[in-house]
Design a protein around this motif. Structure first.
Motif, short mmCIF file in Angstrom:
data_model
loop_
_atom_site.label_atom_id
_atom_site.label_comp_id
_atom_site.label_asym_id
_atom_site.label_seq_id
_atom_site.Cartn_x
_atom_site.Cartn_y
_atom_site.Cartn_z
N ARG A 1 5.92 -6.50 1.40
CA ARG A 1 4.97 -7.82 0.95
C ARG A 1 4.09 -7.55 0.01
NH1 ARG A 1 -0.37 -8.98 1.20
NH2 ARG A 1 -0.32 -6.79 1.55
N SER A 2 3.65 -6.05 0.06
CA SER A 2 2.74 -5.74 -1.30
C SER A 2 3.67 -5.76 -2.30
CB SER A 2 2.65 -4.05 -0.51
OG SER A 2 1.45 -4.23 0.68
N GLY A 3 4.18 -5.18 -2.60
CA GLY A 3 5.14 -5.45 -3.77
C GLY A 3 5.65 -6.14 -4.48
N ALA A 4 5.66 -6.89 -3.47
CA ALA A 4 6.02 -9.08 -3.64
C ALA A 4 4.64 -9.60 -4.80
CB ALA A 4 7.02 -9.85 -3.09
N GLU B 1 2.21 0.20 4.93
CA GLU B 1 2.27 -1.25 5.44
C GLU B 1 1.44 -1.93 3.69
OE1 GLU B 1 2.39 -5.18 5.64
OE2 GLU B 1 2.25 -3.84 7.63
N PHE B 2 0.94 -1.12 3.12
CA PHE B 2 -0.07 -1.33 1.77
C PHE B 2 0.23 -0.96 0.68
CE2 PHE B 2 -3.26 -2.18 5.65
CZ PHE B 2 -3.51 -3.33 5.22
N LEU B 3 1.19 0.01 0.55
CA LEU B 3 2.21 0.64 -0.59
C LEU B 3 3.14 -0.47 -0.69
CD1 LEU B 3 2.19 4.19 -0.18
CD2 LEU B 3 0.31 2.87 -0.70
N SER C 1 -7.53 3.77 0.64
CA SER C 1 -8.38 4.30 -0.42
C SER C 1 -7.67 4.99 -0.99
CB SER C 1 -9.31 5.87 0.48
OG SER C 1 -10.37 6.56 -0.23
N TRP C 2 -6.49 6.14 -0.73
CA TRP C 2 -5.82 7.10 -2.08
C TRP C 2 -4.94 5.37 -3.42
CZ3 TRP C 2 -0.09 5.87 -3.48
CH2 TRP C 2 0.38 7.22 -4.27
N LEU C 3 -4.47 4.40 -2.86
CA LEU C 3 -3.53 3.41 -3.33
C LEU C 3 -4.78 2.79 -4.31
CD1 LEU C 3 -1.74 1.79 -4.07
CD2 LEU C 3 -2.45 0.02 -2.24
N VAL D 1 -5.62 -3.42 -10.21
CA VAL D 1 -6.34 -3.38 -8.96
C VAL D 1 -6.89 -4.12 -8.66
CG1 VAL D 1 -9.23 -2.35 -8.41
CG2 VAL D 1 -7.31 -0.82 -9.78
N ALA D 2 -7.03 -5.32 -9.37
CA ALA D 2 -7.01 -6.97 -8.61
C ALA D 2 -6.22 -7.80 -8.96
CB ALA D 2 -7.60 -7.43 -10.59
N ALA D 3 -4.73 -6.70 -8.97
CA ALA D 3 -3.92 -7.46 -8.29
C ALA D 3 -3.35 -6.67 -6.43
CB ALA D 3 -2.98 -7.46 -9.06
N THR D 4 -4.19 -4.99 -6.83
CA THR D 4 -4.12 -5.12 -5.42
C THR D 4 -4.77 -5.34 -4.31
OG1 THR D 4 -2.23 -2.96 -6.76
CG2 THR D 4 -3.63 -2.18 -4.20
N ARG D 5 -5.97 -5.45 -4.89
CA ARG D 5 -7.40 -6.14 -4.30
C ARG D 5 -6.42 -7.29 -3.79
NH1 ARG D 5 -12.54 -4.18 -3.40
NH2 ARG D 5 -12.62 -6.57 -3.74
#
Length: 277
Positions: free
Chosen positions: A175-178, A20-22, A242-244, A191-195
């Motif tokens: 969705r996460s990739g986009a 989902e979040f990867l 947590s891992w991502l 990290v900022a983009a991921t959060r």
């Protein structure tokens, strides 16, 4: 949907939680897994099942980012009654999340027949996996990775929020990739983009799960497999989040790009040989 067993629900929940979040497309992986298990990927109830077990993954994000969410929501409520609080970044950010969620809601409702029909094809998933990989690689190369989370603006939130539409229309794009790719193009740190991707995904995915609940519970859907799939999704997603965040702090997205291309090519091969339809 009514034929989904408890074992299949566990597998689908684990796949949802991991992906989902990867930035690898949870929808794409769910459709591939469903196809391999002989579950009709374009069945409305199956689409509903997939949306509902997403709620387990979103719940994991809510728990993981609980302190941040409480702080942001608290600032928003304080700002509603106190003009001085409205200059606080958290108050502004709360509104940005609301504004940035509107486009995907509008498109999701308007394009629902396409999303659940022709665009649910595994051929679309395969193509989107590969095309999305190119976008992700280019974004990682273009981005200067110099802006932190406190440097985000309404424009950043709107661009990232609107990019979720790509994954909505083209399952496999991710969705996460986009959203992460858009954040990188806007020069955010990884990290900022991921959060930012997490925070903007929470309302959109939660809304989708609640909206699809009626389809998931219709057509003779069994409550136990649905509940088990959701619980498994929660547990696996928490570990995945947590891992991502630790991974992107030290690595580029190249590993995800390569993985997505391999999966896309494999999927094209399986479809071409008739193993999947």
């Amino acid at each position: 949907m009514s034929a989904i067993s408890i074992g299949q629900a566990v597998v689908l929940g684990a796949v949802e939680g991991v992906t989902e979040f990867l930035p690898v497309s949870s929808t794409g992986h769910l459709k591939i897994t469903e196809g391999l298990m002989g579950i009709p990927v374009d069945d409305k109830a199956v689409v509903g099942f997939s949306a509902v077990i997403q709620v387990g993954a979103i719940a994991a994000a809510l728990v993981y980012f609980g302190k941040d969410i409480v702080r942001i929501v608290g600032a928003w409520f304080r700002g509603l009654g106190n003009r001085e609080e409205r200059y606080h970044h958290d108050y502004k950010f709360a509104w940005w999340v609301i504004y940035a969620t509107i486009p995907i809601v509008v498109v999701g409702l308007a394009a629902k027949p396409l999303i659940e029909g022709p665009l649910a094809s595994l051929w679309v998933v395969a193509g989107s996996l590969i095309v999305g990989s190119g976008v992700m690689w280019a974004a990682d190369q273009m981005g200067r990775h110099k802006r932190g989370e406190d440097d985000t603006s309404l424009k950043d939130a709107m661009w990232v929020g609107c990019s979720q539409i790509l994954a909505l229309l083209f399952p496999g794009f991710s969705r996460s990739g986009a959203t992460m790719s858009t954040g990188l193009i806007l020069d955010l740190e990884r990290v900022a983009a991921t959060r930012l991707s997490f925070f903007l995904g929470i309302p959109a995915l939660t809304g989708a799960g609640i909206y699809e609940l009626k389809d998931a519970m219709g057509s003779g859907a069994a409550v136990l497999p649905l509940a088990i799939g959701t619980v498994v999704s929660f547990a696996v997603a928490y570990a995945s989040i947590s891992w991502l965040l630790k991974f992107v702090a030290k690595h580029s997205f190249n590993s995800f790009v390569i993985y997505r291309i391999l999966v896309g090519v494999l999927l094209f091969g399986l479809l071409g040989m008739g193993v999947l339809s």
